[in-house]
Scaffold this active site. Structure first.
Site, PDB file in Angstrom:
ATOM      1  N   SER A 125       0.834  -1.197   0.000  1.00 32.30           N
ATOM      2  CA  SER A 125       0.000   0.000   0.000  1.00 32.30           C
ATOM      3  C   SER A 125       0.869   1.247   0.000  1.00 32.30           C
ATOM      4  CB  SER A 125      -0.856  -0.018   1.264  1.00 32.30           C
ATOM      5  OG  SER A 125      -1.458   1.238   1.464  1.00 32.30           O
ATOM      6  N   TYR A 150      -1.934  -1.389  11.093  1.00 34.67           N
ATOM      7  CA  TYR A 150      -2.193  -1.877   9.734  1.00 34.67           C
ATOM      8  C   TYR A 150      -1.037  -1.502   8.804  1.00 34.67           C
ATOM      9  CZ  TYR A 150      -3.806  -1.905   4.920  1.00 34.67           C
ATOM     10  OH  TYR A 150      -3.874  -2.107   3.563  1.00 34.67           O
ATOM     11  N   LYS A 154       2.165  -3.803   6.656  1.00 37.28           N
ATOM     12  CA  LYS A 154       2.556  -3.751   5.232  1.00 37.28           C
ATOM     13  C   LYS A 154       4.067  -3.544   5.122  1.00 37.28           C
ATOM     14  CE  LYS A 154      -1.452  -4.439   3.491  1.00 37.28           C
ATOM     15  NZ  LYS A 154      -1.730  -5.768   2.955  1.00 37.28           N
TER      16      LYS A 154
END
Ligand code: NAD
Ligand code: UDP
Length: 339
Positions: A125, A150, A154
């Site tokens: 992302s 979150y 990644k």
């Protein structure tokens, strides 16, 4: 043609990618635990593709469940979408996010390694860039410590996969950094179906448009941007799916680490999105200004030149295509997929 395991293939981006894989002649196999998807999506995929796609119910954290797929099929490559993705929830449940996103990816890479499958594409992302020092973002822009669990998962999986490739140079690792996926398949049969009240802008807009929600709150109108609202690079989910097909071909042919931004290169503000949506529905979409949302970056959009030069991929859908298709999906399925 190559057989491709698609973890999270019942989800929003995964389901659109499965369709593009079938279209391109690949043999996808879906692996999903339905923690954020509905089984009804499988019949919709069949309807669009004209044939069913093999499916396994399982959890990426469970070695044996993944290994069963590799025992039953010769898997040439893996596109790894499965994971949890809600920023706010990740702050409340950090251990769950590290377990599913980081530990689940570790188990998957272990299974791949044990079965001699070396081709891995990961859903990363633009969040790995944090608050950008400059836009547009290139793949060389610094990756920063994320401001939520979150985002950090990644960053962590990106490092884990790259370190595996250093230890085992025969691996081909592709990290795809998505900007803001929106829209839906033009058939209106599949699209984004968030549980509860959406956190993201586009599903919120579509739910206001069909009267499921009353009014969009725009989080902040005092940012240092031309209209005071935040800027993002919204990309049609079908363009993103096609980008995976382009990345897969390259991944299967080239060992190494490959990193690509998948974005359009265009930055649109929240107010631009409201205007585009109002145009799509033929009336002004109800909206009001609200305080800033904690953790939002001001402006984030891609320089997509690397994907164009190396993969021959560019996003072709316009903002009007994105709003039209998102609205069409929501109109046809006001309550998303039925259970
Ligand atoms: P999604 O939630 O629709 O899809 C994820 C899928 O993974 C779901 O079908 C879910 O049931 C499945 N899943 C979750 N945990 C699992 C587990 N333990 N085992 C097996 N399956 C599991 O999300 P999406 O929007 O399609 O995103 C796909 C990937 O892309 C995610 O990794 C997400 O973090 C990443 N990503 C998404 C966005 C976005 O805005 N949608 C942006 C950047 C990156
Ligand atoms: N946003 C908003 N109202 C909402 C949801 C989002 O104003 O109900 C704004 C948000 O503050 C951000 C932009 O829309 O500036 C995109 O938000 P989204 O959560 O979709 O993507 P992300 O911020 O993760 O890039």
């Amino acid at each position: 043609m190559a057989t491709i395991l698609v973890t999270g293939g019942a989800g929003y981006i995964g389901s659109h990618t499965v369709i593009e894989l079938v279209k391109a002649g690949y043999e996808p196999i879906i692996f999903d635990n339905f923690s954020n998807a509905k089984p009804a999506v499988l019949a919709r995929i069949k309807q669009i593709c004209g044939r069913s796609v093999p499916f396994y119910a399982g959890d990426i954290r469970v070695y044996e469940q993944l290994a069963q797929v590799f025992k039953n099929h010769k898997i040439d490559g893996v596109i790894h979408f499965a994971g949890l993705k809600a920023v706010g929830e990740s702050v409340k449940k950090p251990l769950e996010y590290y377990d599913v996103n980081v530990n689940g990816s570790r188990v998957l890479l272990q299974v791949m390694s044990d079965f001699g499958c070396k081709n891995f594409i990961f859903s990363s992302s633009a969040t790995v860039y944090g608050e950008p020092d400059a836009v547009p973002l290139t793949e060389d822009s610094p990756v920063k410590r994320a401001n939520c669990p979150y985002g950090q998962t990644k960053v962590d999986v990106e490092y884990m996969a790259q370190e595996l490739q250093i230890a085992h140079p025969e691996f081909s690792i592709t990290l795809l950094r998505y900007f803001n996926p929106v829209g839906a398949h033009e058939s209106g049969l599949i699209g984004e179906d968030p549980r509860g009240i959406p956190n993201n802008l586009m599903p919120y807009l579509t739910q206001v448009a069909v009267g499921r929600l009353e009014c969009l709150s725009i989080f902040g109108n005092d940012y240092p941007t031309p209209d005071g609202t935040c800027i993002r690079d919204y990309i049609h989910v079908v363009d993103l799916a096609v980008g995976h097909v382009a990345a897969l071909k390259h991944c299967l042919d080239n060992a190494g680490v490959h990193i690509y931004n998948l974005g359009t290169g265009n930055g649109y503000s929240v107010l631009d999105m409201v205007k585009a949506f109002s145009k799509a529905i033929g009336r002004e979409l109800p909206h009001k200004f609200a305080p800033r949302r904690a953790g939002d970056v001001v402006s984030c959009y891609a320089d997509p030149a690397k994907a164009k030069n190396e993969l021959g991929w560019v996003a072709t859908h316009t903002l009007d295509d994105m709003t039209r298709d998102a609205y069409n999906w929501q109109k046809n399925n006001p309550n998303g997929y039925e259970d």
